[in-house]
Design an enzyme around this catalytic site. Structure first.
Site, PDB file in Angstrom:
ATOM      1  N   HIS A 102      31.035 -43.212  48.315  1.00 51.05           N
ATOM      2  CA  HIS A 102      29.920 -44.012  48.829  1.00 51.05           C
ATOM      3  C   HIS A 102      30.046 -44.210  50.325  1.00 51.05           C
ATOM      4  CE1 HIS A 102      33.176 -46.717  47.610  1.00 51.05           C
ATOM      5  NE2 HIS A 102      32.837 -47.475  48.653  1.00 51.05           N
ATOM      6  N   HIS A 104      28.967 -47.006  53.354  1.00 51.18           N
ATOM      7  CA  HIS A 104      28.517 -48.358  53.686  1.00 51.18           C
ATOM      8  C   HIS A 104      27.574 -48.260  54.891  1.00 51.18           C
ATOM      9  CE1 HIS A 104      31.828 -50.589  51.507  1.00 51.18           C
ATOM     10  NE2 HIS A 104      32.412 -49.404  51.640  1.00 51.18           N
TER      11      HIS A 104
HETATM   12  P1  5GP Z   1      35.154 -49.519  49.086  1.00 55.36           P
HETATM   13  O1  5GP Z   1      36.211 -50.535  49.321  1.00 55.36           O
HETATM   14  O2  5GP Z   1      35.471 -48.732  47.844  1.00 55.36           O
HETATM   15  O3  5GP Z   1      34.781 -48.695  50.248  1.00 55.36           O
HETATM   16  O4  5GP Z   1      33.832 -50.347  48.827  1.00 55.36           O
HETATM   17  C1  5GP Z   1      33.424 -50.822  47.584  1.00 55.36           C
HETATM   18  C2  5GP Z   1      32.381 -51.849  47.873  1.00 55.36           C
HETATM   19  O5  5GP Z   1      31.743 -52.147  46.653  1.00 55.36           O
HETATM   20  C3  5GP Z   1      32.905 -53.167  48.445  1.00 55.36           C
HETATM   21  O6  5GP Z   1      32.313 -53.402  49.705  1.00 55.36           O
HETATM   22  C4  5GP Z   1      32.518 -54.207  47.407  1.00 55.36           C
HETATM   23  O7  5GP Z   1      32.071 -55.391  48.005  1.00 55.36           O
HETATM   24  C5  5GP Z   1      31.429 -53.512  46.635  1.00 55.36           C
HETATM   25  N1  5GP Z   1      31.341 -53.862  45.241  1.00 55.36           N
HETATM   26  C6  5GP Z   1      32.374 -54.062  44.373  1.00 55.36           C
HETATM   27  N2  5GP Z   1      31.900 -54.336  43.144  1.00 55.36           N
HETATM   28  C7  5GP Z   1      30.550 -54.302  43.242  1.00 55.36           C
HETATM   29  C8  5GP Z   1      29.503 -54.505  42.282  1.00 55.36           C
HETATM   30  O8  5GP Z   1      29.714 -54.766  41.106  1.00 55.36           O
HETATM   31  N3  5GP Z   1      28.229 -54.392  42.746  1.00 55.36           N
HETATM   32  C9  5GP Z   1      27.943 -54.092  44.056  1.00 55.36           C
HETATM   33  N4  5GP Z   1      26.662 -54.009  44.410  1.00 55.36           N
HETATM   34  N5  5GP Z   1      28.916 -53.914  44.989  1.00 55.36           N
HETATM   35  C10 5GP Z   1      30.199 -54.002  44.569  1.00 55.36           C
END
Ligand code: 5GP
Length: 141
Positions: A102, A104
Site C-alpha cells: 500500500h 500512504h
Molecule cells: P504500514 O505500517 O503497514 O505502512 O501501514 C498500515 C496502515 O494501516 C497504518 O497507517 C494503520 O493506521 C492503518 N490501519 C491498520 N489497521 C487498519 C484498519 O483496520 N483500517 C484502516 N482503514 N486502516 C488501518
C-alpha cells in the site's frame, strides 16, 4: 514470507471489515487510514494480493501508483493542504504493519507536525466527513 489473506486490507477488499472508501476501479482501491497521521490520510492498495515492493509485479505496481497520482491532487484540494507526503513501507523493520502492499497519501500543512504512524484512532465523524470531501472532489474532476 507468503501472502496471508487474513490481513486487514484483504478483509476490507472482501468487505469483511468496514472502511471509509474514497475510490475504486478494477485494479485498485483507496480508503482512509483509520489512524490518520493527518486529515485526509488515504491508503491506496492493489486488489491483487502482494505483500510489499519485494513481492508486487511491475504491472500491479504501475496501476497502483497511477491511482496514487490520480488521487493525490484531489485529496490535497479536498482538505486544502499545502503539500502531500507519499509513503510506502517494506517489511516490519521499515515500519510495515499491514502486509498487503500500500501507499500512504498524507496531506501536510506548513508548520503542522505529523501525528505518529499507526497512532490514535481517528474520530469517525471526521473520517466520514473527510472521505465525503475527497469523493466530492474526485466526482467533480
Ligand atoms: P504500514 O505500517 O503497514 O505502512 O501501514 C498500515 C496502515 O494501516 C497504518 O497507517 C494503520 O493506521 C492503518 N490501519 C491498520 N489497521 C487498519 C484498519 O483496520 N483500517 C484502516 N482503514 N486502516 C488501518
Amino acid at each position: 514470507m507468503t501472502y496471508d489473506d487474513s490481513n486487514v486490507f484483504a478483509k476490507i477488499l472482501r468487505e469483511e471489515l468496514p472502511c471509509y472508501k474514497v475510490y475504486e476501479d478494477d485494479e485498485t482501491f483507496a480508503f482512509l487510514d483509520i489512524m490518520p497521521r493527518a486529515d485526509g490520510h488515504t491508503l491506496v492498495i492493489p486488489k491483487n494480493p502482494a505483500i510489499n515492493i519485494f513481492d508486487v509485479s511491475p504491472e500491479v505496481l504501475c496501476t497502483t501508483i497511477r491511482t496514487v497520482q490520480r488521487l493525490t491532487p484531489a485529496i490535497r484540494d479536498a482538505v486544502e493542504a499545502d503539500g502531500v507526503l507519499i509513503q510506502q513501507f517494506n517489511d516490519a523493520a521499515a515500519g510495515q504493519t499491514v502486509f498487503h502492499v500500500h501507499f500512504h497519501i498524507i496531506p501536510r500543512w506548513d508548520g503542522v507536525a505529523l501525528k505518529p504512524h499507526a497512532g490514535d484512532m481517528g474520530d469517525p465523524d471526521v473520517l466520514a466527513a473527510n472521505a465525503e470531501k475527497i469523493r466530492t472532489v474526485l466526482e467533480a474532476a
